[in-house]
Write a protein that holds these residues in place. Structure first.
Motif, short mmCIF file in Angstrom:
data_model
loop_
_atom_site.label_atom_id
_atom_site.label_comp_id
_atom_site.label_asym_id
_atom_site.label_seq_id
_atom_site.Cartn_x
_atom_site.Cartn_y
_atom_site.Cartn_z
N ALA A 199 0.91 -1.04 0.03
CA ALA A 199 0.27 -0.03 0.06
C ALA A 199 0.88 1.07 0.04
N GLN A 200 0.97 2.00 -1.17
CA GLN A 200 1.81 2.91 -1.37
C GLN A 200 0.99 4.55 -1.25
N SER A 201 1.43 5.15 -0.51
CA SER A 201 0.85 6.62 -0.52
C SER A 201 1.48 7.28 -2.01
N LEU A 202 0.46 7.87 -2.77
CA LEU A 202 0.94 8.54 -4.03
C LEU A 202 2.12 9.21 -3.95
N PRO A 203 3.19 9.03 -4.48
CA PRO A 203 4.25 9.71 -4.59
C PRO A 203 4.26 10.59 -5.76
N GLY A 231 5.70 12.54 -9.56
CA GLY A 231 6.48 12.15 -10.77
C GLY A 231 6.03 10.65 -10.98
N ASP A 232 7.17 9.86 -11.71
CA ASP A 232 7.04 8.59 -12.09
C ASP A 232 7.59 7.54 -11.04
N LYS A 233 7.57 7.95 -9.52
CA LYS A 233 8.31 7.24 -8.44
C LYS A 233 7.25 5.72 -8.21
N MET A 234 5.78 5.89 -8.57
CA MET A 234 4.88 4.77 -8.51
C MET A 234 5.26 3.73 -9.34
N GLU A 235 5.77 4.31 -10.69
CA GLU A 235 5.97 3.31 -11.67
C GLU A 235 7.37 2.61 -11.09
N LEU A 236 8.37 3.07 -10.49
CA LEU A 236 9.37 2.39 -9.96
C LEU A 236 8.99 1.28 -8.94
N VAL A 237 7.99 1.77 -7.87
CA VAL A 237 7.60 0.89 -6.86
C VAL A 237 7.02 -0.27 -7.67
N GLY A 297 8.86 -3.72 -7.29
CA GLY A 297 8.14 -4.70 -6.37
C GLY A 297 7.49 -5.62 -7.06
N THR A 298 7.31 -5.78 -8.38
CA THR A 298 6.77 -7.02 -9.01
C THR A 298 7.78 -7.97 -9.40
N GLU A 299 9.04 -7.46 -9.41
CA GLU A 299 10.26 -8.20 -10.03
C GLU A 299 10.83 -8.84 -8.70
N ILE A 300 10.24 -8.51 -7.36
CA ILE A 300 10.90 -8.91 -6.22
C ILE A 300 9.82 -10.04 -5.84
N GLY A 301 8.52 -9.72 -5.96
CA GLY A 301 7.33 -10.63 -5.61
C GLY A 301 6.32 -10.19 -5.05
N ALA A 302 6.04 -8.83 -5.10
CA ALA A 302 4.79 -8.09 -4.54
C ALA A 302 3.48 -8.96 -5.36
N TYR A 303 2.55 -9.09 -4.57
CA TYR A 303 1.08 -9.77 -5.08
C TYR A 303 0.39 -8.83 -5.58
N ARG A 304 0.33 -7.62 -4.93
CA ARG A 304 -0.91 -6.40 -5.34
C ARG A 304 -0.19 -5.01 -4.81
N PHE A 305 -0.76 -4.16 -5.33
CA PHE A 305 -0.25 -2.86 -5.14
C PHE A 305 -1.62 -2.14 -4.92
N ALA A 306 -1.65 -1.40 -3.59
CA ALA A 306 -2.83 -0.36 -3.27
C ALA A 306 -2.35 0.87 -3.06
N PRO A 307 -2.41 1.76 -4.10
CA PRO A 307 -1.95 3.29 -3.97
C PRO A 307 -3.03 4.04 -3.17
N PHE A 308 -2.78 4.88 -2.44
CA PHE A 308 -3.85 5.45 -1.36
C PHE A 308 -3.46 7.10 -1.45
N GLN A 309 -4.30 7.78 -0.88
CA GLN A 309 -3.99 9.20 -0.44
C GLN A 309 -3.72 9.16 1.03
#
Length: 261
Positions: free
Chosen positions: A82-86, A88-94, A98-110
């Motif tokens: 769960a990533q608070s919206l950063p 620029g393009d930082k969310m793209e990096l996350v 994160g996908t490469e390492i093994g994250a199952y899902r991403f939940a951006p939030f405010q």
């Protein structure tokens, strides 16, 4: 070997599969695939197979299934970042790392100290972009699934979802100040003890990461009241796009995904 994710409908029974649109173009124009060449294909859910090209054009590649493959590359723990919206393009990096390492899902939030100005009108286009990044990273990392990137949530929606997880960790820089607070390993030890040494099958974990300005004390208290465990990621202050990657790596190491169990 090149891997592609396709819809279940692109599998034609048990014997053949089709690549279309961008995947077909990539296979033919970028990878220069010809008849007989092999690649791996997955429906992103329950099937992975080795396929061999039979017919190829930039519009469509038809291939026969050579062998069904085991789904072995997914972590035993399903970790949602769960990533608070950063900005620029930082969310793209996350999402990519994160996908490469093994994250199952991403939940951006405010969150309260979020720097970026959220624009709901641009959300559909942004989600499409994020989904494409997750797909490309999953192919590169030979994942069996493509992690889902959820629509942006409010802070309340995020805290309300904490109870859906077996364990939720709230990353807070004050907890890591001087390395005196509770760390990820401490929280996992407590969790394992609370489970009597027997963890749930395929446990679901939530890793909550703040924005560039960090979380407020009120947010930390709110997350804790909702059931999250407040943890630090060491005595150094990490950038928002780094924290989730570090936390995820720590969790999967402790899960034994990197030889740590």
């Amino acid at each position: 070997m090149q891997r592609y994710f396709v819809s279940a409908e692109q599998f034609e029974g048990r014997d053949s599969v089709r690549l279309t649109e961008d995947d077909a173009f990539h296979a033919v124009r970028v990878m220069r695939m010809k008849e007989g060449e092999k690649f791996i294909v997955s429906d992103g859910a329950s099937r992975v197979a080795l396929a061999a090209v039979e017919e190829a054009s930039a519009a469509e590649v038809r291939a026969r299934i050579v062998e069904e493959l085991p789904m072995e590359s997914e972590p035993a723990w399903s970790v949602t970042i769960a990533q608070s919206l950063p900005k620029g393009d930082k969310m793209e990096l996350v999402i990519q790392k994160g996908t490469e390492i093994g994250a199952y899902r991403f939940a951006p939030f405010q969150s309260e100290r979020m720097i970026v100005q959220y624009d709901g009108k641009k959300e559909a286009k942004r989600l499409e972009r994020w989904g494409k990044i997750a797909k490309e990273a999953a192919e590169q990392a030979h994942r069996c699934i493509v992690p889902q990137v959820e629509a942006v949530r409010s802070w309340r929606e995020l805290t309300d979802s904490i109870s859906d997880f077996d364990l939720a960790l709230f990353c807070y820089e004050r907890e890591g100040d001087g390395a005196k607070g509770k760390g990820v390993k401490d929280a996992l030890l407590e969790w394992k003890r609370s489970c009597g040494g027997e963890l749930p099958d395929s446990p679901k974990l939530l890793l909550i990461v703040g924005p560039e300005g960090g979380f407020t004390e009120a947010e930390a208290k709110g997350a804790e009241a909702a059931g999250a465990i407040v943890v630090g990621l060491g005595k150094r202050i990490l950038r928002t796009e780094t924290a989730g990657i570090v936390g995820l790596t720590c969790l999967l190491y402790e899960a034994g995904e990197m030889g740590g169990a």
